[in-house]
Write an enzyme that holds these catalytic residues in place. Sequence first.
Site, PDB file in Angstrom:
ATOM      1  N   ASP A  96       0.855  -1.186   0.000  1.00 34.73           N
ATOM      2  CA  ASP A  96       0.000   0.000   0.000  1.00 34.73           C
ATOM      3  C   ASP A  96       0.893   1.238   0.000  1.00 34.73           C
ATOM      4  O   ASP A  96       2.112   1.135   0.031  1.00 34.73           O
ATOM      5  CB  ASP A  96      -0.957  -0.022   1.190  1.00 34.73           C
ATOM      6  CG  ASP A  96      -0.237  -0.035   2.530  1.00 34.73           C
ATOM      7  OD1 ASP A  96       1.000   0.161   2.555  1.00 34.73           O
ATOM      8  OD2 ASP A  96      -0.895  -0.248   3.557  1.00 34.73           O
ATOM      9  N   ASP A 270      -8.060  -7.309   0.470  1.00 39.57           N
ATOM     10  CA  ASP A 270      -7.126  -7.568   1.570  1.00 39.57           C
ATOM     11  C   ASP A 270      -7.750  -7.110   2.871  1.00 39.57           C
ATOM     12  O   ASP A 270      -8.624  -6.229   2.875  1.00 39.57           O
ATOM     13  CB  ASP A 270      -5.807  -6.817   1.365  1.00 39.57           C
ATOM     14  CG  ASP A 270      -5.917  -5.369   1.842  1.00 39.57           C
ATOM     15  OD1 ASP A 270      -5.454  -5.072   2.960  1.00 39.57           O
ATOM     16  OD2 ASP A 270      -6.514  -4.541   1.117  1.00 39.57           O
TER      17      ASP A 270
END
Length: 380
Positions: A96, A270
């Site tokens: 991320d 996720d």
Amino acid sequence: MTDVPIKYRLIKKEKHTGARLGEIITPHGTFPTPMFMPVGTQATVKTMSPEELKAMGSGIILSNTYHLWLRPGDELVARAGGLHKFMNWDQPILTDSGGFQVYSLADSRNISEEGVTFKNHLNGSKMFLSPEKAISIQNNLGSDIMMSFDECPQFYQPYDYVKKSIERTSRWAERGLKAHRRPHDQGLFGIVQGAGFEDLRRQSAHDLVSMDFPGYSIGGLAVGETHDEMNAVLDFTTPLLPENKPRYLMGVGAPDSLIDGVIRGVDMFDCVLPTRIARNGTCMTNRGRLVVKNAQFAEDFTPLDPECDCYTCKNYTRAYLRHLLKADETFGIRLTSYHNLYFLINLMKNVRQAIMDDNLLEFRQDFMEKYGYGKNGRNF
């Protein structure tokens, strides 16, 4: 963008929904979609070895840029040969951008056009994260899929604030593209924001699609809105994204949200949910959520989930798991974490089969009834 290291191959569309079966090709291998990605915050999925993750069918894992930047440092990881070598994982990795952690963990945030100034949550030191820095960190980490730096506004922020936020996120995305040093072997995704406002989601998607990213993320969900509100946003957001590129719904891991996201055309998910709740003895089973630490399981010598064929369920009883967790034994957390991760990865395997068979809606109804959704509200 000319060099595209991340490619999406559509295999089949489900006849009755927006669901799609496919695969994503990366420099470190190919994985099937839809796929749930375990989260390895600190370059490890808590208590799990890479071999165990591979055995349960995890085709890709996620690591957190913010945490690895602070500790051990992205430059150290680069000197180790990149994140794959550092953690001994030879399959795809997604990182991320660090943005969500800055907004959720750090103190005293100050957002400007240049980036975000904040206090390090570990030692209180002042730090600055910009779109360029977020890209530089991820270039050092060497993940296969990386994220643009974005602002993740709360779902119920006022319209005017969210509008300014998405416009800044679009400018940040453009800056990140220009700063990207490794477009030949790292695929950079743009992140669509806009809270619950359809016109702002549309504007955000339009801006990012015009930049021709190799994939797109849907951010700003699973942050306090209702399940129905999330579905509504997906209903009007996923059709805005290119069909020939991956779609990633960030931070979502509840079973009903996974299935409903797939129905609306999402490919990747996720969440820390499976390992986080496992540490408290909460387990997902085919018959709903079960808190194995509860006293009622002290003499229950049956498997955690009789319908599951994971290592935990094939070898250990509820009574033994309860004993381990009550005694604060790490092995208990390993076993419950393994089961929860296996459960979600296997759920997605079954979802992929349901897409192939064109019966995803029937699969959803059967799963929801068995799991107990609707009886006592949402039951992750």
